[in-house]
Motif scaffolding. Structure first.
Motif, PDB file in Angstrom:
ATOM      1  N   VAL A 121       0.820  -1.205   0.000  1.00 40.00           N
ATOM      2  CA  VAL A 121       0.000   0.000   0.000  1.00 40.00           C
ATOM      3  C   VAL A 121       0.859   1.262   0.000  1.00 40.00           C
ATOM      4  CG1 VAL A 121      -1.550   1.346   1.445  1.00 40.00           C
ATOM      5  CG2 VAL A 121      -2.005  -1.056   1.076  1.00 40.00           C
ATOM      6  N   GLY A 122       1.963   1.201   0.720  1.00 39.50           N
ATOM      7  CA  GLY A 122       2.755   2.407   0.911  1.00 39.50           C
ATOM      8  C   GLY A 122       3.789   2.641  -0.180  1.00 39.50           C
ATOM      9  N   ARG A 123       4.267   1.575  -0.826  1.00 36.10           N
ATOM     10  CA  ARG A 123       5.385   1.748  -1.751  1.00 36.10           C
ATOM     11  C   ARG A 123       5.048   1.453  -3.208  1.00 36.10           C
ATOM     12  NH1 ARG A 123       7.916   4.200   1.735  1.00 36.10           N
ATOM     13  NH2 ARG A 123       9.959   3.617   2.573  1.00 36.10           N
ATOM     14  N   LEU A 124       3.968   0.740  -3.443  1.00 38.14           N
ATOM     15  CA  LEU A 124       3.668   0.340  -4.818  1.00 38.14           C
ATOM     16  C   LEU A 124       2.356   0.967  -5.269  1.00 38.14           C
ATOM     17  CD1 LEU A 124       4.444  -3.457  -4.325  1.00 38.14           C
ATOM     18  CD2 LEU A 124       6.020  -1.700  -5.119  1.00 38.14           C
ATOM     19  N   ARG A 125       2.246   1.189  -6.553  1.00 37.58           N
ATOM     20  CA  ARG A 125       1.011   1.710  -7.129  1.00 37.58           C
ATOM     21  C   ARG A 125       0.345   0.603  -7.908  1.00 37.58           C
ATOM     22  NH1 ARG A 125       1.495   4.256  -3.894  1.00 37.58           N
ATOM     23  NH2 ARG A 125       2.156   6.386  -3.544  1.00 37.58           N
ATOM     24  N   TRP A 126      -0.919   0.359  -7.627  1.00 38.37           N
ATOM     25  CA  TRP A 126      -1.602  -0.736  -8.330  1.00 38.37           C
ATOM     26  C   TRP A 126      -3.097  -0.506  -8.323  1.00 38.37           C
ATOM     27  CZ3 TRP A 126      -4.056  -3.537  -4.206  1.00 38.37           C
ATOM     28  CH2 TRP A 126      -3.516  -3.252  -2.938  1.00 38.37           C
ATOM     29  N   ARG A 127      -3.750  -1.164  -9.239  1.00 34.29           N
ATOM     30  CA  ARG A 127      -5.210  -1.047  -9.318  1.00 34.29           C
ATOM     31  C   ARG A 127      -5.835  -1.741  -8.125  1.00 34.29           C
ATOM     32  NH1 ARG A 127      -7.865  -0.442 -14.602  1.00 34.29           N
ATOM     33  NH2 ARG A 127      -9.580  -1.610 -13.692  1.00 34.29           N
ATOM     34  N   GLY A 128      -6.831  -1.093  -7.532  1.00 34.67           N
ATOM     35  CA  GLY A 128      -7.517  -1.709  -6.408  1.00 34.67           C
ATOM     36  C   GLY A 128      -6.918  -1.328  -5.070  1.00 34.67           C
ATOM     37  N   ARG A 129      -5.880  -0.473  -5.108  1.00 39.23           N
ATOM     38  CA  ARG A 129      -5.220  -0.088  -3.869  1.00 39.23           C
ATOM     39  C   ARG A 129      -6.185   0.649  -2.944  1.00 39.23           C
ATOM     40  NH1 ARG A 129      -2.946   4.583  -3.167  1.00 39.23           N
ATOM     41  NH2 ARG A 129      -1.644   4.871  -1.341  1.00 39.23           N
ATOM     42  N   ARG A 130      -6.960   1.561  -3.551  1.00 41.29           N
ATOM     43  CA  ARG A 130      -7.886   2.348  -2.753  1.00 41.29           C
ATOM     44  C   ARG A 130      -8.991   1.463  -2.156  1.00 41.29           C
ATOM     45  NH1 ARG A 130     -11.509   7.065  -5.319  1.00 41.29           N
ATOM     46  NH2 ARG A 130     -12.741   7.478  -3.473  1.00 41.29           N
ATOM     47  N   ALA A 131      -9.489   0.551  -2.968  1.00 34.79           N
ATOM     48  CA  ALA A 131     -10.532  -0.353  -2.478  1.00 34.79           C
ATOM     49  C   ALA A 131      -9.994  -1.200  -1.327  1.00 34.79           C
ATOM     50  CB  ALA A 131     -11.020  -1.249  -3.605  1.00 34.79           C
ATOM     51  N   PHE A 132      -8.744  -1.633  -1.473  1.00 32.65           N
ATOM     52  CA  PHE A 132      -8.134  -2.458  -0.432  1.00 32.65           C
ATOM     53  C   PHE A 132      -8.020  -1.670   0.878  1.00 32.65           C
ATOM     54  CE2 PHE A 132      -4.254  -3.844   1.803  1.00 32.65           C
ATOM     55  CZ  PHE A 132      -4.623  -5.138   2.087  1.00 32.65           C
TER      56      PHE A 132
ATOM     57  N   ARG B  12       4.213  -6.734 -11.910  1.00 31.18           N
ATOM     58  CA  ARG B  12       2.802  -6.359 -11.917  1.00 31.18           C
ATOM     59  C   ARG B  12       2.002  -7.121 -10.868  1.00 31.18           C
ATOM     60  NH1 ARG B  12       0.528  -7.484 -17.118  1.00 31.18           N
ATOM     61  NH2 ARG B  12       2.575  -8.201 -17.777  1.00 31.18           N
ATOM     62  N   ILE B  13       2.346  -8.372 -10.630  1.00 38.62           N
ATOM     63  CA  ILE B  13       1.541  -9.110  -9.653  1.00 38.62           C
ATOM     64  C   ILE B  13       2.091  -8.971  -8.238  1.00 38.62           C
ATOM     65  CG2 ILE B  13       0.665 -10.791 -11.310  1.00 38.62           C
ATOM     66  CD1 ILE B  13       2.668 -12.781  -9.973  1.00 38.62           C
ATOM     67  N   ARG B  14       3.239  -8.329  -8.100  1.00 36.04           N
ATOM     68  CA  ARG B  14       3.842  -8.243  -6.766  1.00 36.04           C
ATOM     69  C   ARG B  14       2.893  -7.693  -5.697  1.00 36.04           C
ATOM     70  NH1 ARG B  14       8.723  -5.518  -7.499  1.00 36.04           N
ATOM     71  NH2 ARG B  14       9.949  -7.424  -7.552  1.00 36.04           N
ATOM     72  N   PRO B  15       2.235  -6.527  -5.969  1.00 32.98           N
ATOM     73  CA  PRO B  15       1.345  -6.001  -4.915  1.00 32.98           C
ATOM     74  C   PRO B  15       0.278  -7.003  -4.508  1.00 32.98           C
ATOM     75  CG  PRO B  15       1.261  -4.630  -6.899  1.00 32.98           C
ATOM     76  CD  PRO B  15       2.348  -5.610  -7.106  1.00 32.98           C
ATOM     77  N   TYR B  16      -0.233  -7.732  -5.489  1.00 36.10           N
ATOM     78  CA  TYR B  16      -1.315  -8.662  -5.163  1.00 36.10           C
ATOM     79  C   TYR B  16      -0.811  -9.845  -4.354  1.00 36.10           C
ATOM     80  CZ  TYR B  16      -3.397  -5.622  -8.558  1.00 36.10           C
ATOM     81  OH  TYR B  16      -3.818  -4.491  -9.199  1.00 36.10           O
ATOM     82  N   LEU B  17       0.434 -10.230  -4.610  1.00 32.44           N
ATOM     83  CA  LEU B  17       1.022 -11.289  -3.784  1.00 32.44           C
ATOM     84  C   LEU B  17       1.194 -10.800  -2.357  1.00 32.44           C
ATOM     85  CD1 LEU B  17       3.777 -12.840  -6.088  1.00 32.44           C
ATOM     86  CD2 LEU B  17       1.572 -13.827  -5.411  1.00 32.44           C
ATOM     87  N   LEU B  18       1.579  -9.528  -2.232  1.00 36.83           N
ATOM     88  CA  LEU B  18       1.829  -8.988  -0.892  1.00 36.83           C
ATOM     89  C   LEU B  18       0.553  -8.868  -0.065  1.00 36.83           C
ATOM     90  CD1 LEU B  18       4.455  -6.216  -1.704  1.00 36.83           C
ATOM     91  CD2 LEU B  18       4.844  -8.338  -0.465  1.00 36.83           C
ATOM     92  N   ILE B  19      -0.559  -8.556  -0.727  1.00 37.91           N
ATOM     93  CA  ILE B  19      -1.791  -8.423   0.059  1.00 37.91           C
ATOM     94  C   ILE B  19      -2.555  -9.740   0.151  1.00 37.91           C
ATOM     95  CG2 ILE B  19      -2.083  -5.951  -0.392  1.00 37.91           C
ATOM     96  CD1 ILE B  19      -4.367  -6.833  -2.345  1.00 37.91           C
TER      97      ILE B  19
END
Lengths: 303, 304
Positions: A121-132, B12-19
């Motif tokens: 959440v703090g270091r990466l930008r990704w889709r669905g971050r806000r929803a999470f 690209r999948i890294r954030p999803y693996l982390l959460i």
């Protein structure tokens, strides 16, 4: 207790009095003017501290002194008898161990899982971050006590009734949301540039995090785990519902509440038990207080 | 690191693996229980079903039974009153203590803050037990003090036998435990207000009350909102204190919604009704907090 972790507080600038100082030397008039304020402060201090003081004081008083028409405010003949009664009460050591296992297990688990999520959440930008994030915030307000019945049913269906692992999992989940939120706050205070610099120097992303950010995050991790520790250590409702048949798997809060019922008239022993129950929280707190404050001050440098 | 032109799949999948662990945990230990709770509330789910399983659906029967029971409405009204009273006292006293802390000398402030932190760290069950002892009828120090002050009616007064008195003790307990969090948070906010604001207010001739109303309150509004909503959630859901002290008694005088749901589920083994009651509890709480949730949503949106 306060199951809700406060957000990591901002650095305390020296608090400024709204009124500028008039005299360098506290004049008599000034001291007189401050008197009501200081009296109020003493009143707050006494109100806050008295119940805790009374608990500890009662624990050290001999029974005759506890059961006297006029209370004594200092134990006249301090005794350790009540502590002995509490410690010798059946199951004491086991409940102590259970509480410690469950609490430490839950805190460690949620620390690891939350660290991963906080990094995402703090270091990466990704889709669905806000929803999470919204999910995490909502989970922080989850009405856990409303879930006692389904949790019981789930535990029954998975053969986890009367087991400490179920309790650990529940506490892990109850502490997870605020662990993520607070760790995210602490992580935001560590400049991402430091990590990037390490990556430029040839570290992998994971190594950069482990070598650069993690050490800087240590005070934050400690502060966060303290909040988690207190929450899990205190939890009563789930411990009271999920552990029913196997009395050996009970935890301290449940034991203490039943102790107070069973030993209802033995207030000395009950207060000794309560003091012993509170001890780890106090010790952890005293031990960590410095680090927590440093962590909060350091964490606020970046704002 | 691989250096392909488009970000590699791994990145690209890294954030999803982390959460993923968080999501798995939430799915199993939060969303599934919530769903399960909802299902049970539409079933006939009593002792037999709990042991053997095989519950049948009964539509809205449980909700009808609850909502037509006058006791449910009494309990709901009491819960709202309990929440309002506690939140008001906690926020009010917390503000006063915070304002006091800002004005205190360094040493006195440190002493008061340590005492507040001590209270904050006191485990709920320990605090609850201590309050039972403070208000114990024969040897309780409160009765003794009130007697000394000339209120001889409190000699051997049984606090936990009278509904109003038990309610009072519970409010005192909850307020005592919660003021530190409110006070320390608000104090933290107060220290961030720039002095210049106060100085200009003083130059404009504002009195203490005006300064508070026109400078402190607007600046701290978000923090006040946060503290108030947290305290609403916390006192609304408050269970352990009430359960240990009175189990909702005497004569149901301290039964709030969470206690009520627990009673019908655990004591009467009407798990279906208990689930319906907790679903309604959650809905009421959500309705009360809808503005707070909206604000959080907006804030996160602005930040992202």
């Amino acid at each position: 207790m306060n199951p809700l972790a406060p957000r990591p507080r901002q650095a305390r600038r020296p608090p400024q009095a709204p009124r500028p100082r008039q005299a360098r030397r506290p004049s008599r008039a000034r001291r007189l003017r401050r008197l009501p304020l200081n009296l109020a402060a003493l009143a707050v201090l006494a109100t806050a501290a008295f119940p805790v003081y009374w608990m500890v004081a009662t624990a050290f008083k001999p029974t005759a002194e506890i059961q006297s028409a006029t209370p004594t405010f200092l134990p006249l003949h301090p005794t350790l008898d009540h502590f002995a009664t509490a410690v010798r009460a059946p199951g004491f050591g086991g409940y102590w161990r259970n509480s410690l296992l469950v609490t430490l297990g839950a805190v460690l688990l949620s620390l690891v899982v939350a660290l991963l999520a906080a990094y995402a959440v703090g270091r990466l930008r990704w889709r669905g971050r806000r929803a999470f994030l919204l999910l995490v915030f909502t989970a922080q307000m989850a009405p856990w006590e409303a879930l006692l019945i389904p949790m019981y049913v789930i535990a029954r269906d998975t053969d986890m009734l009367d087991s400490l692992s179920m309790l650990t999992l529940v506490y892990f989940m109850t502490t997870l949301p605020f662990t993520i939120v607070t760790l995210r706050g602490f992580l935001a205070a560590v400049p991402a540039e430091l990590e990037e610099a390490a990556q430029v120097d040839g570290c992998t992303r994971a190594a950069a995090f482990r070598r650069v950010t993690l050490p800087l995050l240590a005070p934050g991790l400690l502060a966060t785990s303290l909040f988690g520790f207190i929450t899990a250590w205190n939890e009563f409702a789930f411990a009271n519902t999920l552990i029913i048949k196997n009395q050996d798997a009970r935890t301290l809060p449940v034991w203490l509440s039943s102790f107070a019922n069973v030993f209802g008239t033995d207030w000395g022993a009950t207060m000794a038990a309560a003091t012993l129950f509170m001890l780890p929280v106090l010790l952890v707190f005293l031990f960590l207080q410095n680090k927590v404050t440093t962590g909060m001050t350091a964490g606020a440098v970046k704002g | 690191m691989p250096t392909d032109a488009p970000p590699p799949l791994r990145t690209r999948i890294r954030p999803y693996l982390l959460i993923a662990p968080t999501l798995v945990g939430a799915a199993y230990l939060l969303l599934y229980p919530v769903a399960r709770n909802l299902v049970i509330s539409f079933q006939h789910f009593r002792m037999a079903e709990l042991i053997r399983g095989g519950a049948t659906f009964t539509g809205f029967d449980n909700y009808t039974e609850l909502l037509t029971d006058p006791k449910f409405w009494t309990v709901t009204a009491r819960t709202l009153g309990w929440t309002a009273l506690n939140t008001l006292l906690i926020t009010g006293l917390g503000t006063l203590v915070a304002l006091m802390l800002v004005r205190l000398g360094r040493r006195m402030r440190l002493a008061v803050m340590s005492a507040l932190v001590l209270v904050w760290a006191t485990p709920v069950i320990a605090a609850t037990t201590v309050f039972q002892w403070l208000f114990q009828s024969r040897f309780g120090v409160v009765n003794w003090a009130l007697d000394q002050l000339g209120l001889h009616g409190y000699h051997d007064y049984a606090w936990f036998a009278h509904s109003g008195a038990t309610f009072t003790v519970l409010v005192l307990l909850v307020v005592w435990q919660s003021v530190p969090f409110a006070a320390l948070t608000l104090y933290g906010g107060l220290t961030t207000i720039p002095t210049e604001l106060y100085e200009s207010a003083r130059i404009d001739g504002a009195g203490a009350w005006q300064t508070f109303r026109l400078v402190t309150v607007p600046v701290l509004r978000p923090l006040f909102a946060l503290v108030t909503s947290l305290e609403v959630i916390w006192t609304f859901k408050c269970f352990a204190q009430i359960w240990v002290v009175s189990q909702g008694g005497p004569d149901g005088a301290t039964t709030t919604l969470p206690v009520y749901a627990f009673q019908i589920a655990q004591n009467l083994h009407k798990y279906d009704l208990g689930s319906a009651a907790s679903t309604l509890t959650v809905l009421i709480l959500l309705a009360a907090l809808v503005t707070t949730l909206r604000r959080m949503h907006r804030q996160e949106g602005a930040e992202a």
